[in-house]
Scaffold this motif. Structure first.
Motif, PDB file in Angstrom:
ATOM      1  N   VAL A  82       0.848  -1.187   0.000  1.00 30.65           N
ATOM      2  CA  VAL A  82       0.000   0.000   0.000  1.00 30.65           C
ATOM      3  C   VAL A  82       0.886   1.241   0.000  1.00 30.65           C
ATOM      4  CG1 VAL A  82      -1.822   1.257   1.216  1.00 30.65           C
ATOM      5  CG2 VAL A  82      -1.794  -1.259   1.263  1.00 30.65           C
ATOM      6  N   TYR A  83       0.718   2.082  -1.018  1.00 30.39           N
ATOM      7  CA  TYR A  83       1.490   3.318  -1.169  1.00 30.39           C
ATOM      8  C   TYR A  83       0.571   4.504  -0.917  1.00 30.39           C
ATOM      9  CZ  TYR A  83       5.094   0.445  -3.357  1.00 30.39           C
ATOM     10  OH  TYR A  83       6.072  -0.505  -3.601  1.00 30.39           O
ATOM     11  N   ARG A  84       1.044   5.448  -0.089  1.00 29.99           N
ATOM     12  CA  ARG A  84       0.221   6.607   0.263  1.00 29.99           C
ATOM     13  C   ARG A  84       0.983   7.911   0.065  1.00 29.99           C
ATOM     14  NH1 ARG A  84      -1.420   4.383   6.188  1.00 29.99           N
ATOM     15  NH2 ARG A  84       0.845   4.216   6.172  1.00 29.99           N
ATOM     16  N   GLU A  85       0.225   8.944  -0.218  1.00 28.50           N
ATOM     17  CA  GLU A  85       0.737  10.314  -0.241  1.00 28.50           C
ATOM     18  C   GLU A  85      -0.243  11.188   0.517  1.00 28.50           C
ATOM     19  OE1 GLU A  85       1.374  11.591  -4.229  1.00 28.50           O
ATOM     20  OE2 GLU A  85       3.177  10.378  -4.536  1.00 28.50           O
ATOM     21  N   ASP A  86       0.278  11.932   1.496  1.00 32.05           N
ATOM     22  CA  ASP A  86      -0.559  12.794   2.332  1.00 32.05           C
ATOM     23  C   ASP A  86      -1.734  12.029   2.930  1.00 32.05           C
ATOM     24  OD1 ASP A  86       1.069  15.017   1.712  1.00 32.05           O
ATOM     25  OD2 ASP A  86      -0.079  15.376  -0.134  1.00 32.05           O
ATOM     26  N   GLY A  87      -1.493  10.780   3.310  1.00 37.02           N
ATOM     27  CA  GLY A  87      -2.516   9.980   3.971  1.00 37.02           C
ATOM     28  C   GLY A  87      -3.494   9.289   3.045  1.00 37.02           C
ATOM     29  N   ALA A  88      -3.418   9.548   1.732  1.00 39.38           N
ATOM     30  CA  ALA A  88      -4.340   8.944   0.773  1.00 39.38           C
ATOM     31  C   ALA A  88      -3.629   7.846  -0.015  1.00 39.38           C
ATOM     32  CB  ALA A  88      -4.899   9.991  -0.175  1.00 39.38           C
ATOM     33  N   ILE A  89      -4.317   6.743  -0.252  1.00 41.88           N
ATOM     34  CA  ILE A  89      -3.736   5.631  -1.008  1.00 41.88           C
ATOM     35  C   ILE A  89      -3.659   6.012  -2.487  1.00 41.88           C
ATOM     36  CG2 ILE A  89      -4.062   3.235  -1.748  1.00 41.88           C
ATOM     37  CD1 ILE A  89      -5.461   2.708   0.921  1.00 41.88           C
ATOM     38  N   VAL A  90      -2.449   5.943  -3.027  1.00 40.08           N
ATOM     39  CA  VAL A  90      -2.252   6.297  -4.435  1.00 40.08           C
ATOM     40  C   VAL A  90      -1.968   5.073  -5.296  1.00 40.08           C
ATOM     41  CG1 VAL A  90      -1.469   8.643  -3.929  1.00 40.08           C
ATOM     42  CG2 VAL A  90       0.206   6.766  -4.054  1.00 40.08           C
ATOM     43  N   ALA A  91      -1.521   3.981  -4.674  1.00 38.45           N
ATOM     44  CA  ALA A  91      -1.209   2.784  -5.461  1.00 38.45           C
ATOM     45  C   ALA A  91      -1.282   1.551  -4.565  1.00 38.45           C
ATOM     46  CB  ALA A  91       0.167   2.883  -6.104  1.00 38.45           C
ATOM     47  N   ILE A  92      -1.643   0.445  -5.188  1.00 33.53           N
ATOM     48  CA  ILE A  92      -1.659  -0.851  -4.527  1.00 33.53           C
ATOM     49  C   ILE A  92      -1.033  -1.872  -5.459  1.00 33.53           C
ATOM     50  CG2 ILE A  92      -3.176  -2.764  -3.901  1.00 33.53           C
ATOM     51  CD1 ILE A  92      -4.938  -0.854  -2.419  1.00 33.53           C
TER      52      ILE A  92
END
Length: 318
Positions: A301-311
């Motif tokens: 799970v990849y996140r930016e600013d707390g939001a998931i951007v990629a899985i």
């Protein structure tokens, strides 16, 4: 004494008494239940039903003295005939073998992936009387971490059960608390037991053996929007697996969650490398199958600013 209260209080003691009389473990519950049913009125009239119930149990197994060498099974057959006469069927034959990879409706369900409130609702819907007890564990607060009796145990409606919910033992054992909480949120979303995690406007999904897919925000928040990726379906299937470990005593294994830094825990197993730049906020969620063999299902799970951007997802081979 109220027969139901007596049954609840003395059930396990009576099972032990049946075992001491030579009744096989798998046959004891049925025999004890029928002895209690046959003596319901006597139990209700008695201040202390123990002596009469133990005598009835002994007679059911050994037969009333004196008795021929085959008296043990003659006694069981006699009890069966008597109970049939009052409309109660006695199972004196060995029950069907338990299923190895699923749980019947009369077995305590697996609570893997449930939080405390959902687990309690599940058990109460099954007719069990639930007591919730916090249990010190290195787990997110309030998750279901087990029950007594455990998953796979046969039960009757009205039986008591203790549900254990996690109470984090100390800060040191949950340095990955936020990642672990995010993992459970994703699993709750997959199992239709919670809202969607926070997703970015676009979410890149890297399936184990296919080209990357892109979900817009609306599709990412809708479980049906993930159908083409297979990710939520795989998480849901992995959550529901069980495996028979032993018939005597009856014991099942359930899955286990591990949350690790993305560079750890893959071993000879792996997932595609996402083309995600500019973020170090990433963790890996693995679901170990009950058998603990093969490669586990793994989701990065990849996140930016707390939001998931990629899985990035690999179904594993367990």
């Amino acid at each position: 004494m109220d027969p139901h209260e007596y049954r609840d209080a003395r059930w396990y003691a009576l099972l032990r008494a049946a075992a001491d009389l030579g009744v096989p473990d798998e046959d004891a519950p049925a025999l004890v239940a029928q002895v209690l049913a046959a003596n319901r009125r006597s139990i209700k009239r008695a201040e202390d039903p123990d002596p009469l119930v133990h005598d009835a149990l002994r007679d059911a197994v050994l037969g009333p003295p004196p008795q021929a060498p085959s008296r043990r099974w003659v006694g069981v057959v006699a009890l069966a005939a008597a109970l049939v006469g009052i409309g109660v069927v006695v199972a004196v034959t060995r029950p069907d073998p338990p299923p190895p990879d699923r749980l019947r409706g009369d077995q305590v369900p697996s609570l893997f992936g449930y939080d405390g409130s959902d687990a309690r609702a599940l058990l109460e819907d099954r007719g069990l009387r639930v007591t919730v007890q916090p249990f010190r564990a290195c787990e997110v607060y309030g998750r279901a971490v087990g029950s007594d009796p455990p998953a796979g145990t046969p039960y009757d409606a009205g039986d008591p059960i203790t549900l254990y919910t996690s109470l984090p033992a100390d800060v040191a054992c949950l340095t990955d608390y936020q990642d672990r909480a995010a993992s459970w949120q994703l699993l709750d979303f997959a199992n239709h037991r919670g809202p969607a995690p926070t997703f970015a406007d676009r979410v890149f999904v890297y399936p184990g053996d296919g080209p990357p897919l892109i979900l817009d925000h609306a599709h990412a928040e809708d479980p049906d929007g993930w159908a083409t990726t297979g990710v939520l379906d795989a998480l849901r299937a992995a959550s529901g697996r069980v495996s028979l470990v032993s018939e005597h005593p009856l014991s099942y294994a359930i899955p286990a969650v591990h949350v690790v830094p993305v560079g750890q825990g893959a071993g000879g197993c792996g997932v595609p490398t996402p083309a995600v730049a500019g973020t170090a906020d990433v963790f890996a969620l693995t679901i170990q199958p009950p058998e603990r063999t093969g490669c586990p299902l793994r989701v990065e799970v990849y996140r930016e600013d707390g939001a998931i951007v990629a899985i990035a997802y690999d179904p594993g081979s367990g």
